[in-house]
Every structure is written in C-alpha cells, then in structure tokens.
Motif scaffolding. Structure first.
Motif, PDB file in Angstrom:
ATOM      1  N   ASP A 163      25.701  52.026  59.944  1.00  0.00           N
ATOM      2  CA  ASP A 163      24.996  53.114  59.275  1.00  0.00           C
ATOM      3  C   ASP A 163      24.107  53.849  60.273  1.00  0.00           C
ATOM      4  N   ASP A 164      23.666  55.032  59.906  1.00  0.00           N
ATOM      5  CA  ASP A 164      22.836  55.877  60.772  1.00  0.00           C
ATOM      6  C   ASP A 164      21.355  55.808  60.420  1.00  0.00           C
ATOM      7  N   HIS A 165      20.982  54.950  59.493  1.00  0.00           N
ATOM      8  CA  HIS A 165      19.587  54.901  59.054  1.00  0.00           C
ATOM      9  C   HIS A 165      18.758  54.040  59.997  1.00  0.00           C
ATOM     10  N   TRP A 166      17.641  54.582  60.436  1.00  0.00           N
ATOM     11  CA  TRP A 166      16.673  53.849  61.253  1.00  0.00           C
ATOM     12  C   TRP A 166      15.380  53.722  60.451  1.00  0.00           C
ATOM     13  N   SER A 167      14.915  52.512  60.274  1.00  0.00           N
ATOM     14  CA  SER A 167      13.639  52.323  59.591  1.00  0.00           C
ATOM     15  C   SER A 167      12.493  52.699  60.531  1.00  0.00           C
ATOM     16  N   LEU A 168      11.295  52.798  59.959  1.00  0.00           N
ATOM     17  CA  LEU A 168      10.133  53.143  60.779  1.00  0.00           C
ATOM     18  C   LEU A 168       9.870  52.078  61.838  1.00  0.00           C
ATOM     19  N   GLU A 169      10.019  50.810  61.458  1.00  0.00           N
ATOM     20  CA  GLU A 169       9.807  49.737  62.428  1.00  0.00           C
ATOM     21  C   GLU A 169      10.830  49.798  63.549  1.00  0.00           C
ATOM     22  N   GLU A 170      12.070  50.142  63.221  1.00  0.00           N
ATOM     23  CA  GLU A 170      13.099  50.248  64.255  1.00  0.00           C
ATOM     24  C   GLU A 170      12.825  51.427  65.190  1.00  0.00           C
ATOM     25  N   GLN A 171      12.352  52.524  64.632  1.00  0.00           N
ATOM     26  CA  GLN A 171      12.025  53.667  65.484  1.00  0.00           C
ATOM     27  C   GLN A 171      10.880  53.345  66.439  1.00  0.00           C
ATOM     28  N   LEU A 172       9.869  52.631  65.948  1.00  0.00           N
ATOM     29  CA  LEU A 172       8.754  52.268  66.815  1.00  0.00           C
ATOM     30  C   LEU A 172       9.182  51.260  67.894  1.00  0.00           C
ATOM     31  N   ALA A 173      10.085  50.357  67.523  1.00  0.00           N
ATOM     32  CA  ALA A 173      10.541  49.360  68.496  1.00  0.00           C
ATOM     33  C   ALA A 173      11.586  49.916  69.448  1.00  0.00           C
ATOM     34  N   GLY A 174      12.238  51.014  69.071  1.00  0.00           N
ATOM     35  CA  GLY A 174      13.256  51.600  69.927  1.00  0.00           C
ATOM     36  C   GLY A 174      14.595  50.902  69.883  1.00  0.00           C
ATOM     37  N   LYS A 175      14.808  50.015  68.937  1.00  0.00           N
ATOM     38  CA  LYS A 175      16.094  49.333  68.791  1.00  0.00           C
ATOM     39  C   LYS A 175      16.295  48.967  67.320  1.00  0.00           C
ATOM     40  N   ARG A 176      17.540  48.798  66.961  1.00  0.00           N
ATOM     41  CA  ARG A 176      17.876  48.515  65.567  1.00  0.00           C
ATOM     42  C   ARG A 176      17.916  47.018  65.317  1.00  0.00           C
ATOM     43  N   GLN A 177      17.571  46.655  64.102  1.00  0.00           N
ATOM     44  CA  GLN A 177      17.670  45.257  63.710  1.00  0.00           C
ATOM     45  C   GLN A 177      19.142  44.882  63.514  1.00  0.00           C
ATOM     46  N   PRO A 178      19.554  43.705  63.948  1.00  0.00           N
ATOM     47  CA  PRO A 178      20.962  43.318  63.775  1.00  0.00           C
ATOM     48  C   PRO A 178      21.269  42.938  62.332  1.00  0.00           C
ATOM     49  N   THR A 179      22.527  42.771  62.045  1.00  0.00           N
ATOM     50  CA  THR A 179      22.943  42.254  60.751  1.00  0.00           C
ATOM     51  C   THR A 179      22.561  40.775  60.664  1.00  0.00           C
ATOM     52  N   PRO A 180      22.592  40.179  59.477  1.00  0.00           N
ATOM     53  CA  PRO A 180      22.281  38.736  59.403  1.00  0.00           C
ATOM     54  C   PRO A 180      23.184  37.887  60.296  1.00  0.00           C
ATOM     55  N   PHE A 181      24.465  38.234  60.378  1.00  0.00           N
ATOM     56  CA  PHE A 181      25.368  37.481  61.241  1.00  0.00           C
ATOM     57  C   PHE A 181      25.027  37.716  62.715  1.00  0.00           C
ATOM     58  N   GLY A 182      24.709  38.972  63.068  1.00  0.00           N
ATOM     59  CA  GLY A 182      24.298  39.265  64.434  1.00  0.00           C
ATOM     60  C   GLY A 182      23.009  38.579  64.816  1.00  0.00           C
ATOM     61  N   ARG A 183      22.072  38.458  63.853  1.00  0.00           N
ATOM     62  CA  ARG A 183      20.828  37.747  64.121  1.00  0.00           C
ATOM     63  C   ARG A 183      21.092  36.274  64.412  1.00  0.00           C
ATOM     64  N   ALA A 184      22.017  35.656  63.675  1.00  0.00           N
ATOM     65  CA  ALA A 184      22.352  34.252  63.919  1.00  0.00           C
ATOM     66  C   ALA A 184      22.978  34.070  65.298  1.00  0.00           C
ATOM     67  N   LEU A 185      23.860  34.994  65.696  1.00  0.00           N
ATOM     68  CA  LEU A 185      24.470  34.891  67.021  1.00  0.00           C
ATOM     69  C   LEU A 185      23.430  35.038  68.125  1.00  0.00           C
ATOM     70  N   ALA A 186      22.444  35.922  67.921  1.00  0.00           N
ATOM     71  CA  ALA A 186      21.391  36.086  68.917  1.00  0.00           C
ATOM     72  C   ALA A 186      20.560  34.808  69.037  1.00  0.00           C
ATOM     73  N   GLN A 187      20.297  34.142  67.922  1.00  0.00           N
ATOM     74  CA  GLN A 187      19.555  32.882  67.976  1.00  0.00           C
ATOM     75  C   GLN A 187      20.336  31.800  68.711  1.00  0.00           C
ATOM     76  N   LEU A 188      21.657  31.839  68.586  1.00  0.00           N
ATOM     77  CA  LEU A 188      22.493  30.839  69.242  1.00  0.00           C
ATOM     78  C   LEU A 188      22.804  31.200  70.688  1.00  0.00           C
ATOM     79  N   GLY A 189      22.493  32.419  71.098  1.00  0.00           N
ATOM     80  CA  GLY A 189      22.829  32.857  72.443  1.00  0.00           C
ATOM     81  C   GLY A 189      24.293  33.163  72.618  1.00  0.00           C
ATOM     82  N   VAL A 190      24.953  33.675  71.568  1.00  0.00           N
ATOM     83  CA  VAL A 190      26.382  34.000  71.598  1.00  0.00           C
ATOM     84  C   VAL A 190      26.547  35.505  71.715  1.00  0.00           C
TER      85      VAL A 190
END
Length: 325
Positions: A163-190
């Motif tokens: 999607d093209d929607h950026w929340s205010l927190e994402e705009q301030l951080a300069g990056k988008r939050q991952p999907t729940p599955f992407g967040r799990a992969l980031a925690q695992l280092g995959v």
C-alpha cells in the motif's frame, strides 16, 4: 537372409492379454487421471505388477488413454544455481487449485521448499492464503530444523507492504513498518527476497505443477473430501515425495542456526496500545484490565504490546515484562 526368423510371430516377452486388460481397467477406474510415471509407480508398488514404463506407455496409447499432463515446447532460460547448503535459502509460496475437485471445499496449499535439497520441509492445506498459515509453517520449520539464512517468495501482502499509506510515525522515522510476518523475520535475522515475476521463482512453481498432478490424484484415490482428510493424505505424500525427488546438497555443512525458545512471541501478531487512565487496554472489541504489578502500581498512559498467538491466546507486555491482566 536378412529377415529375422521370428518375423510374424508374437513376442514371448509380451504381456498376457489378461494382464493388459487388468492394467487398462485400473488405469480407467481407480487410477484415472494419473500420469504415466505415477501410474507405473502405483502398479509396481501397490498392485504388484512387473513391467517397465515404456511397455505401459505403449499399452495406454494403443488403448486411447493419453497422459493428463501437456508438455510445452522448451524455452531457453538461464536457471539460477541452487544454493550449496541446506537451510541457506527456503522458497515459500501458495498454490490455489481445485485439490478436492468436486468432492469438497476449495483449499489452498502453503509450503516451504529447501533450495539446496529440493525437499519440502513443511506444507499444509488451509482455507485461504493468509499470515496465520505462513506463521504456522514457519514455526514448524524453526522447531524442526532451525533458522534459515533467507526466504525467497513473491510480493504478497503477507510478506511486503504494497500500500502507499504512510502513517505519521513512519514519516517521522523515515521508514515503513513491516508486515507482521516481516517483523518476525527481522527478529529472527532472516533476509526476505521478493521475486518480481512468477518465472523468477520457477523452482517452487514447478513443485506446484508436480503436486497438482500427483497429489490431486492421491487425494482422489483416497477419497479425501474435507480439510482434515486432505492434510492426512498430504503428510503421507510428503515423505514419499522427499524420498523420490530429494537430492543431496553440494556441501554437507548446513546453514541452519539455532532457533530461540520463545517462538510463540515471534510467530504471532502484535498490536501496540496505550493504557487508559483506569488501567484498561482495549483491543479487538474487548477490554483487558491490568491490576497493580509488583514492579509498577499503575500503567496509565504507558504503551504496551499485545501478543496474539496463533491459537488465539493473548499476552500483554510492557517492554520485556509480561503483565498480569
């Protein structure tokens, strides 16, 4: 002098007429729709026949029974070399196919394929393709084998943000939050590699072609008509498939890493909420009251994380501390 002495005589190695009739009856009734090689395996292993594939193919063609698989003309492509170590890359995808034909509901098959060994490490039928199904298979792979180096799949919304929607927190951080599955992969280092076309992940697409041919026939032979019966047939099919089509990796050393113990906190859905002034957290149409804890009397105004497990259990954490609720 050049003519063979046996010309005009029937071969002593030909199949008896009663055997041919029995094979054709099996090919038309319980094994209808099986491809030639799959049918030959069943006749040898299940029915006790002793014959080669080529005589079987000639017998089927002479009786007007064609192969259900249509071969396309080959095209020249440069294939990606397989990874040398087991666990270095896993391919994941879903296959939407009328697996039960007209006997039951439409099901979706989700699976993880090891790139080095061509073995299916986990697969299961689900009503639809969603994050919960992928989480269940990922947790199964982590418990049985460990953490792989990378996953290779498509650009489904379960894996990447489309999607093209950026929340205010994402705009301030300069990056988008991952999907729940992407967040799990980031925690695992995959690392996740998103293919740009179906041809780019042709290895698992060819796997689905084999499954749609062989597994559909096995489901028909077993009379599977619901989700549980289909998964029972699938479990037996996977062991046989890996035995037949699996291969040894080029390097004996594996790339698996040890998985953490608390997988339920990784393979889950997380939601951030702010505790109200009366120490209540609202989520999913429900209210969770947080009583006073030994480390803190009141959590009013604090940000907490709600963890929803794949089985539906809810846990609330403040930082790394689990709260009673």
């Amino acid at each position: 002098a050049l003519a063979h002495a046996s010309r005009g005589r029937p071969s002593h190695r030909r199949l008896p007429d009663r055997v041919c009739a029995r094979i054709l009856a099996l090919a038309r009734t319980p094994y209808a729709g099986f491809n030639d090689h799959h049918l030959w395996e069943k006749l040898v292993e299940q029915e006790g026949f002793s014959l080669s594939r080529e005589p079987l193919r000639r017998l089927l063609r002479s009786a007007g029974i064609g192969s259900p698989r249509k071969r396309r003309a080959p095209t020249h492509r440069l294939r990606r070399p397989a990874r040398p170590r087991e666990g270095e890359m896993l391919l994941l995808d879903a296959s939407l196919h009328p697996w039960l034909e007209d006997r039951g509901p439409h099901l979706t098959l989700l699976g993880f394929l090891d790139d080095a060994t061509r073995k299916v490490l986990a697969a299961e039928f689900f009503p639809t393709e969603d994050a919960r199904g992928y989480f269940r298979l990922l947790r199964r792979v982590l418990r049985r084998h460990g953490i792989p180096l990378c996953l290779y799949g498509d650009r489904h919304s379960v894996f990447v943000r489309n999607d093209d929607h950026w929340s205010l927190e994402e705009q301030l951080a300069g990056k988008r939050q991952p999907t729940p599955f992407g967040r799990a992969l980031a925690q695992l280092g995959v690392t996740y590699i998103a293919a740009q076309s179906p041809q780019a992940k042709g290895r698992i697409e060819r796997l689905w072609g084999t499954f749609q041919d062989r597994l559909t026939s096995e489901l028909r032979l077993a009379g599977a008509a619901d989700l549980d019966a289909a998964n029972q047939v699938l479990r037996r099919f996977l062991s046989d498939y890996n035995r037949r089509f699996g291969r040894a990796p080029r390097q004996s050393e594996t790339a698996w890493r040890q998985a953490p113990e608390d997988l339920d906190r990784i393979c889950c859905f997380t939601h951030e909420r702010v505790v109200s002034n009366d120490n209540v957290v609202q989520w999913g149409g429900r209210c969770f009251h947080i009583p006073s804890q030994p480390q803190r009397f009141s959590f009013a105004g604090a940000k907490v994380q709600i963890y929803e497990s794949l089985e539906g259990r809810v846990s609330i954490y403040h930082a790394n501390t689990k709260l009673h609720h």
